[in-house]
Design an enzyme around this catalytic site. Structure first.
Site, short mmCIF file in Angstrom:
data_model
loop_
_atom_site.label_atom_id
_atom_site.label_comp_id
_atom_site.label_asym_id
_atom_site.label_seq_id
_atom_site.Cartn_x
_atom_site.Cartn_y
_atom_site.Cartn_z
N GLY A 154 0.79 -1.28 0.11
CA GLY A 154 -0.08 0.02 0.17
C GLY A 154 0.47 1.30 0.27
N CYS A 155 0.09 2.67 -0.47
CA CYS A 155 1.41 3.83 -0.19
C CYS A 155 1.26 4.18 0.72
CB CYS A 155 0.16 4.39 -0.76
SG CYS A 155 -1.41 4.67 -0.13
N TYR A 156 0.81 3.88 2.05
CA TYR A 156 1.14 4.75 3.55
C TYR A 156 1.99 3.54 3.87
CZ TYR A 156 -2.43 7.97 3.88
OH TYR A 156 -3.48 9.47 4.20
N THR A 158 4.43 1.94 1.56
CA THR A 158 5.80 1.45 1.40
C THR A 158 6.36 2.98 2.19
OG1 THR A 158 4.78 1.13 -0.78
CG2 THR A 158 6.86 2.39 -0.81
#
Length: 352
Positions: A154-156, A158
Site C-alpha cells: 500500500g501507499c502509506y 511503502t
C-alpha cells in the site's frame, strides 16, 4: 517480430481507477512491454482513449470483460481493483501459470483471520496467502524475482517502511515505540464519488482519519516486524491533504543509544540505499516536499534529531499513485521479467 517489437505482454484487470490509469500511463512508454488487454465489466466495449483522452495516440484498446483464457496469454497480469476482486480470480490464474502483480490488499497480509477482521469478509483464497511475495523491492528483491504472485504494498506502508527500514535492520530504535504521522492527497481514496473527497469539502482543509485504527496498520506492522525480526508496535495516524497526489510521512522513534550521532545515522541510510534506484537519501537537515516526487517512482528521505535528544525523526515522501502503487508495480514487474529495474520509470518528478 521486428527489431522494434516489444517482448512482453501485460494485462490489466480493472483499469478504470486511478491506479489503473497510472499503470496505463507508465506502460505505454515502457520500452519492453505492450499492453495486451485491459478489463472492466462496466466499461466493456469502451475505447480506453475515450475514457482517458490523455492516452489518445498512445493506446488503441477497448475495455473487455475479464477472461482468464485471454489473461493467461499475457506474461504478467496486474490487478488494479478494489479489495476482494483479485482473490476470487487468483486460483484460476495461478493454476494457468500466470505471473500476477496485485495492487489491491487481497494478498498483503499473511493471516486470513487478520485480513477478515480489517476488511469485513472472509478471504476466499487463504491457501495462496503464503505463496504471495510482498512486493517491496528494497526488502524482497530476490523473492520477487522468482515469484508468481506479488502483493504490491500500500501507499502509506511503502513510505513508512522505507523510512524505518535501516533503523530496524540495525536495531537502532525501540520497536515498541514507533509513531507515524502520515498525510495523503485525495487520490489515495480512489476514483469514486465520496463527499469528503469533493473539492468543496477537501480544499482549504486538513484532517486526520482512522486514528483509532486504519486497515493499513496490520500491513505496516507485519512488514516492520519482518524487518526487525521481532514484534513491533506502531501508532499510525493518517491525514487527508487538500491536494491530488502525494504522501508525506513523519516518523518518530526513540534511539536505543542516545550517544549515536545524526551523522552516523545519515551515513547508515546513505549506505543502505546507495544501490537502490528509487530511494533518495537527501542531505542531512533537508525537508523533502511531496512535489519532489510528483509523478515519479521515488521515495525521498531526510533525517532529523531535534535538539540532539534521543528521538530520530524521519521524513519520507512519495507519490501515492507511483511509488505507492502503479510505479512500484512496474518496478516489481521489471524484476520478475528480468528487465532493467528502471525501465519505464526514468521520468523525473513534475514541477510545479
Amino acid at each position: 517480430m521486428s527489431s522494434t517489437a516489444k517482448r512482453f505482454r501485460a494485462g490489466i484487470v480493472g483499469g478504470t481507477g486511478y491506479t489503473g490509469a497510472e499503470l496505463l500511463r507508465l506502460l505505454v512508454n515502457h520500452p519492453e512491454v505492450e499492453i495486451a488487454c485491459i478489463t472492466s465489466r462496466s466499461e466493456d466495449g469502451t475505447a480506453v482513449a475515450d475514457m482517458f483522452p490523455s492516452l489518445r495516440g498512445h493506446l488503441d484498446l477497448k475495455f473487455t470483460v475479464p477472461d482468464v483464457a485471454r489473461l493467461a496469454e499475457c506474461d504478467v497480469v496486474f490487478f488494479a481493483t478494489p479489495h476482494n476482486v483479485a482473490m476470487r480470480m487468483m486460483p484460476e490464474l495461478m493454476a494457468a501459470g500466470v505471473r500476477v502483480i496485485d495492487l489491491s490488499a487481497d494478498f498483503r497480509l499473511r493471516d486470513a483471520d487478520v485480513w477478515a477482521h480489517w476488511y469485513g469478509e472472509t478471504h476466499t483464497a487463504p491457501d495462496l496467502l503464503a505463496q504471495a511475495v510482498y512486493g517491496l523491492p528494497e526488502r524482497n528483491r530476490e523473492q520477487i524475482r522468482q515469484a508468481q504472485l506479488v502483493a504490491c504494498p500500500g501507499c502509506y506502508p511503502t513510505a513508512i517502511q522505507l523510512g524505518f527500514l535501516p533503523l530496524l535492520e540495525d536495531s537502532l530504535i525501540d520497536p515498541n515505540q514507533l509513531i507515524a504521522n502520515a498525510a495523503s492527497g485525495v487520490s489515495g481514496a480512489g476514483r469514486q464519488a465520496k463527499i469528503p473527497m469533493l473539492m468543496a469539502e477537501a480544499s482549504d482543509n486538513f484532517s486526520a482519519y482512522g486514528a483509532s485504527g486504519h486497515r493499513h496498520l496490520p500491513e505496516i506492522e507485519q512488514g516492520l516486524a519482518d524487518i526487525a525480526n521481532d514484534p513491533v508496535s506502531l501508532t499510525f495516524v493518517p491525514h487527508l491533504l487538500p491536494m491530488i497526489r502525494g504522501i508525506h510521512a513523519t516518523l518518530y522513534a526513540p534511539l536505543r543509544d542516545p550517544t549515536l550521532s545524526l551523522k552516523n545515522i545519515q551515513a547508515l541510510f546513505e549506505e543502505r540505499y546507495a544501490d537502490e534506484p528509487f530511494v533518495d537519501v537527501m542531505p542531512a537537515g533537508s525537508h523533502p516536499q511531496t512535489r519532489y516526487t510528483k509523478g515519479a517512482n521515488y521515495c525521498r528521505i531526510a533525517l532529523h534529531r531535534p535538539l540532539d535528544r534521543d528521538v530520530i525523526v524521519v521524513l519520507s515522501v512519495i507519490d501515492n499513485l507511483v511509488k505507492g502503487a502503479s510505479g512500484q508495480a512496474v518496478q516489481n514487474m521489471n524484476i520478475m521479467l528480468g528487465l532493467p529495474e528502471r525501465a519505464g520509470l526514468e521520468g523525473a518528478a513534475l514541477l510545479p
